[in-house]
Scaffold this motif. Structure first.
Motif, PDB file in Angstrom:
ATOM      1  N   PHE A   1       0.823  -1.207   0.000  1.00 28.24           N
ATOM      2  CA  PHE A   1       0.000   0.000   0.000  1.00 28.24           C
ATOM      3  C   PHE A   1       0.858   1.258   0.000  1.00 28.24           C
ATOM      4  O   PHE A   1       0.481   2.277  -0.571  1.00 28.24           O
ATOM      5  CB  PHE A   1      -0.959  -0.017   1.184  1.00 28.24           C
ATOM      6  CG  PHE A   1      -2.178  -0.856   0.934  1.00 28.24           C
ATOM      7  CD1 PHE A   1      -3.036  -0.549  -0.101  1.00 28.24           C
ATOM      8  CD2 PHE A   1      -2.448  -1.957   1.713  1.00 28.24           C
ATOM      9  CE1 PHE A   1      -4.153  -1.331  -0.357  1.00 28.24           C
ATOM     10  CE2 PHE A   1      -3.565  -2.734   1.470  1.00 28.24           C
ATOM     11  CZ  PHE A   1      -4.424  -2.427   0.429  1.00 28.24           C
ATOM     12  N   HIS A   2       2.027   1.191   0.626  1.00 33.37           N
ATOM     13  CA  HIS A   2       2.945   2.320   0.545  1.00 33.37           C
ATOM     14  C   HIS A   2       3.376   2.523  -0.909  1.00 33.37           C
ATOM     15  O   HIS A   2       3.421   3.663  -1.402  1.00 33.37           O
ATOM     16  CB  HIS A   2       4.171   2.070   1.424  1.00 33.37           C
ATOM     17  CG  HIS A   2       5.217   3.135   1.304  1.00 33.37           C
ATOM     18  ND1 HIS A   2       5.138   4.328   1.980  1.00 33.37           N
ATOM     19  CD2 HIS A   2       6.358   3.191   0.561  1.00 33.37           C
ATOM     20  CE1 HIS A   2       6.185   5.085   1.660  1.00 33.37           C
ATOM     21  NE2 HIS A   2       6.943   4.405   0.808  1.00 33.37           N
ATOM     22  N   THR A   3       3.676   1.426  -1.611  1.00 26.50           N
ATOM     23  CA  THR A   3       4.048   1.509  -3.022  1.00 26.50           C
ATOM     24  C   THR A   3       2.921   2.110  -3.838  1.00 26.50           C
ATOM     25  O   THR A   3       3.138   2.993  -4.676  1.00 26.50           O
ATOM     26  CB  THR A   3       4.391   0.107  -3.566  1.00 26.50           C
ATOM     27  OG1 THR A   3       5.531  -0.395  -2.879  1.00 26.50           O
ATOM     28  CG2 THR A   3       4.669   0.151  -5.054  1.00 26.50           C
ATOM     29  N   LEU A   4       1.701   1.645  -3.615  1.00 26.60           N
ATOM     30  CA  LEU A   4       0.565   2.142  -4.383  1.00 26.60           C
ATOM     31  C   LEU A   4       0.350   3.629  -4.132  1.00 26.60           C
ATOM     32  O   LEU A   4       0.133   4.405  -5.064  1.00 26.60           O
ATOM     33  CB  LEU A   4      -0.697   1.350  -4.026  1.00 26.60           C
ATOM     34  CG  LEU A   4      -1.959   1.756  -4.786  1.00 26.60           C
ATOM     35  CD1 LEU A   4      -2.741   0.517  -5.214  1.00 26.60           C
ATOM     36  CD2 LEU A   4      -2.848   2.658  -3.947  1.00 26.60           C
ATOM     37  N   LYS A   5       0.444   4.052  -2.878  1.00 16.89           N
ATOM     38  CA  LYS A   5       0.191   5.463  -2.560  1.00 16.89           C
ATOM     39  C   LYS A   5       1.277   6.370  -3.104  1.00 16.89           C
ATOM     40  O   LYS A   5       0.997   7.486  -3.535  1.00 16.89           O
ATOM     41  CB  LYS A   5       0.044   5.639  -1.046  1.00 16.89           C
ATOM     42  CG  LYS A   5      -1.274   5.094  -0.505  1.00 16.89           C
ATOM     43  CD  LYS A   5      -1.474   5.432   0.955  1.00 16.89           C
ATOM     44  CE  LYS A   5      -0.576   4.619   1.851  1.00 16.89           C
ATOM     45  NZ  LYS A   5      -0.857   4.858   3.288  1.00 16.89           N
ATOM     46  N   THR A   6       2.528   5.911  -3.087  1.00 18.56           N
ATOM     47  CA  THR A   6       3.616   6.773  -3.541  1.00 18.56           C
ATOM     48  C   THR A   6       3.797   6.738  -5.050  1.00 18.56           C
ATOM     49  O   THR A   6       4.199   7.734  -5.656  1.00 18.56           O
ATOM     50  CB  THR A   6       4.946   6.387  -2.880  1.00 18.56           C
ATOM     51  OG1 THR A   6       5.225   5.002  -3.129  1.00 18.56           O
ATOM     52  CG2 THR A   6       4.893   6.635  -1.389  1.00 18.56           C
ATOM     53  N   GLU A   7       3.501   5.589  -5.699  1.00 13.90           N
ATOM     54  CA  GLU A   7       3.730   5.464  -7.136  1.00 13.90           C
ATOM     55  C   GLU A   7       2.494   5.742  -7.970  1.00 13.90           C
ATOM     56  O   GLU A   7       2.599   5.965  -9.180  1.00 13.90           O
ATOM     57  CB  GLU A   7       4.254   4.063  -7.467  1.00 13.90           C
ATOM     58  CG  GLU A   7       5.627   3.782  -6.876  1.00 13.90           C
ATOM     59  CD  GLU A   7       6.197   2.451  -7.340  1.00 13.90           C
ATOM     60  OE1 GLU A   7       5.568   1.789  -8.192  1.00 13.90           O
ATOM     61  OE2 GLU A   7       7.271   2.070  -6.852  1.00 13.90           O
ATOM     62  N   LEU A   8       1.305   5.731  -7.358  1.00 20.73           N
ATOM     63  CA  LEU A   8       0.089   5.905  -8.151  1.00 20.73           C
ATOM     64  C   LEU A   8      -0.797   7.019  -7.633  1.00 20.73           C
ATOM     65  O   LEU A   8      -1.119   7.952  -8.361  1.00 20.73           O
ATOM     66  CB  LEU A   8      -0.711   4.599  -8.201  1.00 20.73           C
ATOM     67  CG  LEU A   8      -2.048   4.710  -8.953  1.00 20.73           C
ATOM     68  CD1 LEU A   8      -1.803   4.918 -10.437  1.00 20.73           C
ATOM     69  CD2 LEU A   8      -2.903   3.480  -8.728  1.00 20.73           C
ATOM     70  N   VAL A   9      -1.226   6.934  -6.389  1.00 25.97           N
ATOM     71  CA  VAL A   9      -2.242   7.849  -5.883  1.00 25.97           C
ATOM     72  C   VAL A   9      -1.588   9.180  -5.519  1.00 25.97           C
ATOM     73  O   VAL A   9      -1.420   9.511  -4.357  1.00 25.97           O
ATOM     74  CB  VAL A   9      -2.997   7.249  -4.674  1.00 25.97           C
ATOM     75  CG1 VAL A   9      -4.146   8.159  -4.272  1.00 25.97           C
ATOM     76  CG2 VAL A   9      -3.529   5.867  -5.020  1.00 25.97           C
ATOM     77  N   HIS A  10      -1.181   9.925  -6.550  1.00 28.24           N
ATOM     78  CA  HIS A  10      -0.495  11.197  -6.346  1.00 28.24           C
ATOM     79  C   HIS A  10      -1.217  12.324  -7.078  1.00 28.24           C
ATOM     80  O   HIS A  10      -0.643  13.340  -7.378  1.00 28.24           O
ATOM     81  CB  HIS A  10       0.945  11.101  -6.849  1.00 28.24           C
ATOM     82  CG  HIS A  10       1.033  10.649  -8.282  1.00 28.24           C
ATOM     83  ND1 HIS A  10       0.861  11.500  -9.335  1.00 28.24           N
ATOM     84  CD2 HIS A  10       1.244   9.421  -8.807  1.00 28.24           C
ATOM     85  CE1 HIS A  10       0.979  10.824 -10.477  1.00 28.24           C
ATOM     86  NE2 HIS A  10       1.205   9.560 -10.179  1.00 28.24           N
ATOM     87  N   ARG A  11      -2.492  12.127  -7.378  1.00 24.20           N
ATOM     88  CA  ARG A  11      -3.251  13.131  -8.112  1.00 24.20           C
ATOM     89  C   ARG A  11      -4.661  13.198  -7.553  1.00 24.20           C
ATOM     90  O   ARG A  11      -5.098  12.313  -6.822  1.00 24.20           O
ATOM     91  CB  ARG A  11      -3.307  12.764  -9.602  1.00 24.20           C
ATOM     92  CG  ARG A  11      -3.717  11.330  -9.836  1.00 24.20           C
ATOM     93  CD  ARG A  11      -3.803  10.977 -11.294  1.00 24.20           C
ATOM     94  NE  ARG A  11      -4.952  11.614 -11.912  1.00 24.20           N
ATOM     95  CZ  ARG A  11      -5.477  11.212 -13.071  1.00 24.20           C
ATOM     96  NH1 ARG A  11      -4.941  10.205 -13.715  1.00 24.20           N
ATOM     97  NH2 ARG A  11      -6.507  11.820 -13.579  1.00 24.20           N
TER      98      ARG A  11
END
Length: 386
Positions: free
Chosen positions: A334-344
């Motif tokens: 989930f850290h990967t998903l939040k930092t690599e994807l959910v940035h907009r």
């Protein structure tokens, strides 16, 4: 291990179709990304397009009528905006130290001449076009020649990851291609040329409610967090995404780090966790005795969820209360998903769902190199035992 035929939930099919229709990509392109046959995805698209709800997917266009002067002004403004955008990009990609050194500035211009006009870069970096062209005529050293062939490979590995890879994973990609450049050299080149992984600071949101009187279970997998084969240990948890309150729940296979089940809802009730478990069981068909590890949230301790685990002959394991490290691999995902994807900021939940679906099924499971399993993709790790 005998390879089981893939089975897909209706939610998976809808998200795959949405990825085709809303992004206007070809069926072949999306099918390749998700590891599907063209004919299978095309059949799903045809089916969902026949449903009345799918009318909302079809894009509409409006013809705009304007005078010649208005059209000319719009063209001029677009050109000006494009020039300003390029100036901003040049300043962003070139650091302050580079702009103090003419040779480094000339190298930057040479590396980016296919992306931006030379005279514009010279103006932004405060060097003369004549100086740049004189620099180009000098004989190149062997190191410069080597870097000239290495840099395009670095950029390609970076683009293939949609800007998510930093130097460790770019180095791993180039190593599989037989390139002997060290990780330190790749890191220096990426820093020099402004190639940075897209990272967003994660927001910590409390979603686990362990203040209940429901039955819990001991921790059966800590502290090593390893599994000897697929479908021996699953990890489960859930988080909200960055858009509104769209909740994502997921189940990970500890051996391969593959996300074997996921679901998205606008709530975090038991139904969300149950949908994920049903998807994981349907797609993986795990043997009896699989260990299911989660936190002590009320969703996982509920009677309905425990009954579903019991009916599938799955053994229950739970983290110790308020212990972050007891489910570290899942937290890492989930850290990967939040930092690599959910940035907009997403316009709506449907847009967020499309991005998350493509990230999990098209990138994370099938392509992303995972450091915990030797810099290979989860699907490759899973197939090693097939």
């Amino acid at each position: 291990m005998e390879r089981q035929p893939r089975s897909f939930t209706e939610e998976y099919k809808r998200q795959a179709v949405e990825l085709v229709v809303s992004s206007r990509r070809s069926v072949t392109s999306v099918a390749k990304e998700l590891g599907l046959r063209d004919s299978v995805l095309r059949r799903w698209v045809d089916k969902f397009r026949q449903e009345p709800a799918s009318a909302a997917w079809r894009p509409t266009t409006q013809a705009a009528h304007m005078s010649a002067d208005q059209a000319s002004e719009i063209v001029r403004l677009r050109q000006e905006n494009e020039r300003l955008r390029m100036e901003r990009d040049i300043l962003k990609k070139s650091n302050r130290d580079l702009r103090r050194n003419p040779d480094m500035s000339f190298r930057f211009i040479e590396d980016h001449r296919d992306a931006y006009p030379v005279r514009l870069m010279c103006a932004v970096l405060e060097v003369s076009p004549a100086g740049y062209y004189a620099w180009r005529e000098r004989p190149a050293s062997e190191r410069i020649k080597s870097n000239a062939t290495l840099l395009p490979a670095i950029r390609q590995a970076y683009r293939d990851s949609s800007g998510r890879y930093g130097s460790p994973r770019v180095h791993a990609v180039l190593r599989t291609q037989g390139r002997g450049a060290s990780r330190g050299r790749i890191e220096r080149m990426m820093r020099r040329h402004g190639i940075r992984a897209i990272l967003a600071p994660p927001r910590r949101v409390r979603t686990t409610d362990s203040r209940h009187d429901l039955a819990t279970a001991p921790n059966l997998i800590a502290p090593d967090f390893t599994a000897k084969a697929p479908n021996r240990v699953w990890l489960a948890t859930y988080i909200p995404t960055a858009e509104g309150w769209l909740y994502l729940a997921a189940v990970m296979d500890l051996f391969s780090r593959k996300i074997v089940g996921w679901a998205m809802r606008d709530h975090m009730q038991v139904e969300l966790a149950s949908a994920v478990l049903a998807m994981a069981i349907q797609q993986q068909r795990p043997p009896a005795g699989l260990v299911h590890h989660s936190d002590r949230g009320v969703q996982y301790a509920s009677r309905a969820y425990r009954d579903a685990l019991s009916s599938a002959a799955i053994v229950v394991s739970m983290s110790r209360k308020a212990d972050y490290y007891d489910n570290a691999p899942m937290e890492s995902f989930f850290h990967t998903l939040k930092t690599e994807l959910v940035h907009r900021n997403y316009k709506n939940r449907a847009e967020a769902q499309r991005d998350i679906f493509a990230f999990i099924e098209g990138f994370y499971n099938r392509t992303r190199l995972h450091s915990a399993i030797g810099y290979i993709a989860p699907i490759e790790m899973e197939l090693k035992t097939a």
